[in-house]
Enzyme design. Structure first.
Site, mmCIF file in Angstrom:
data_model
loop_
_atom_site.group_PDB
_atom_site.id
_atom_site.type_symbol
_atom_site.label_atom_id
_atom_site.label_comp_id
_atom_site.label_asym_id
_atom_site.label_seq_id
_atom_site.Cartn_x
_atom_site.Cartn_y
_atom_site.Cartn_z
ATOM 1 N N HIS A 1 0.844 -1.199 0.000
ATOM 2 C CA HIS A 1 0.000 0.000 0.000
ATOM 3 C C HIS A 1 0.874 1.241 0.000
ATOM 4 O O HIS A 1 1.847 1.322 0.739
ATOM 5 C CB HIS A 1 -0.950 0.018 1.205
ATOM 6 C CG HIS A 1 -0.265 -0.214 2.513
ATOM 7 N ND1 HIS A 1 0.106 -1.470 2.943
ATOM 8 C CD2 HIS A 1 0.136 0.640 3.480
ATOM 9 C CE1 HIS A 1 0.690 -1.380 4.124
ATOM 10 N NE2 HIS A 1 0.730 -0.105 4.470
HETATM 11 P P1 AMP Z 1 1.822 0.598 7.359
HETATM 12 O O1 AMP Z 1 1.576 -0.871 7.171
HETATM 13 O O2 AMP Z 1 2.641 0.929 8.547
HETATM 14 O O3 AMP Z 1 2.382 1.237 6.106
HETATM 15 O O4 AMP Z 1 0.437 1.304 7.584
HETATM 16 C C1 AMP Z 1 -0.795 0.645 7.564
HETATM 17 C C2 AMP Z 1 -1.870 1.700 7.510
HETATM 18 O O5 AMP Z 1 -3.127 1.066 7.381
HETATM 19 C C3 AMP Z 1 -1.932 2.577 8.752
HETATM 20 O O6 AMP Z 1 -1.832 3.936 8.349
HETATM 21 C C4 AMP Z 1 -3.298 2.239 9.377
HETATM 22 O O7 AMP Z 1 -3.891 3.368 9.949
HETATM 23 C C5 AMP Z 1 -4.076 1.752 8.170
HETATM 24 N N1 AMP Z 1 -5.140 0.792 8.452
HETATM 25 C C6 AMP Z 1 -5.179 -0.192 9.380
HETATM 26 N N2 AMP Z 1 -6.307 -0.918 9.243
HETATM 27 C C7 AMP Z 1 -7.011 -0.379 8.222
HETATM 28 C C8 AMP Z 1 -8.254 -0.678 7.587
HETATM 29 N N3 AMP Z 1 -9.016 -1.678 7.987
HETATM 30 N N4 AMP Z 1 -8.662 0.095 6.558
HETATM 31 C C9 AMP Z 1 -7.901 1.137 6.140
HETATM 32 N N5 AMP Z 1 -6.716 1.469 6.677
HETATM 33 C C10 AMP Z 1 -6.265 0.722 7.700
#
Ligand code: AMP
Ligand code: ZN
Length: 209
Positions: free
Chosen positions: A127
């Protein structure tokens, strides 16, 4: 096509995630993005290659995630064949950021964005973060949150593309990256440093214009 990844059963807790963030019984927290990818109700945009959603715990006024529709776990799995996809994700991220900013009448740092990847992601589905540079958000709570978006732990999407073009793979120095999360709290706009997150967050308001 959307991902058909099965939820992982690992109990590992990612570096930035809170244990209580995903209370869904459907799957483990680390599969949260796979679930979101398939959830039309949270979708801002989708085409043949990628999907854009809002981050569920936004760390700034506008915080979006761009994900490939094909399942790619993380940057370690990326190779030359993914270059067009990464370029497309960046293009789409910029377009949707601009549209979202215009819709929300965003000005100043609310309308300035960075596009990139966390060096060590918490969630197992590639992502790209699209994040406005105000960092005004109640979900922005910890030093790790701050440093993950404001130090070189945040890998600019354009640098990732250049790196992939030059080296045919993305390599991350995990030990060096983990250390960055413990850096002192420095404002991303000026040289000021702060002893606590509340003090830093108070200061961030002075950069809003
Ligand atoms: P990272 O894996 O550290 O790059 O970030 C993961 C991102 O996903 C974080 O900014 C979280 O706030 C976000 N996140 C966690 N769960 C969800 C979800 N169910 N839907 C959308 N975003 C999410
Ligand atoms: Zn400052």
């Amino acid at each position: 096509m959307a991902s058909s990844m099965s939820p992982t059963t690992t109990k590992r807790k990612g570096p930035l995630e809170n244990n209580n963030q995903n209370k869904s019984k459907k799957s483990h927290w680390s599969a949260a993005l796979s679930d979101a990818l398939d959830d039309e109700s949270v979708r801002l945009y989708r085409d043949d290659l990628c999907t854009v959603i809002r981050d569920k715990f936004p760390k700034a006024r506008i915080h979006l995630l761009v994900m490939p529709n094909e399942h790619i776990t993380d940057l370690k799995c990326v190779n030359d064949t993914h270059l067009p996809l990464l370029k497309h994700m960046l293009k789409v991220g910029k377009e949707i950021a601009e549209k979202t900013a215009a819709k929300e009448n965003a000005k100043g740092s609310f309308a300035q964005f960075r596009y990139g990847y966390h060096a060590i992601p918490s969630l197992a589905l590639l992502h790209m973060h699209v994040i406005s540079q105000d960092f005004i958000s109640t979900s922005l709570k910890t030093k790790k949150h701050w440093n993950s978006f404001t130090t070189s732990y945040f890998l600019d999407a354009s640098d990732v593309i250049d790196d992939l073009q030059a080296n045919h793979a993305i390599r991350v120095d995990v030990a060096r990256m983990k250390k960055l999360l413990d850096n002192e709290l420095q404002c991303h706009e000026c040289p000021h440093t702060f002893p606590t997150m509340p003090k830093l967050k108070q200061h961030l308001m002075t950069h809003i214009y």
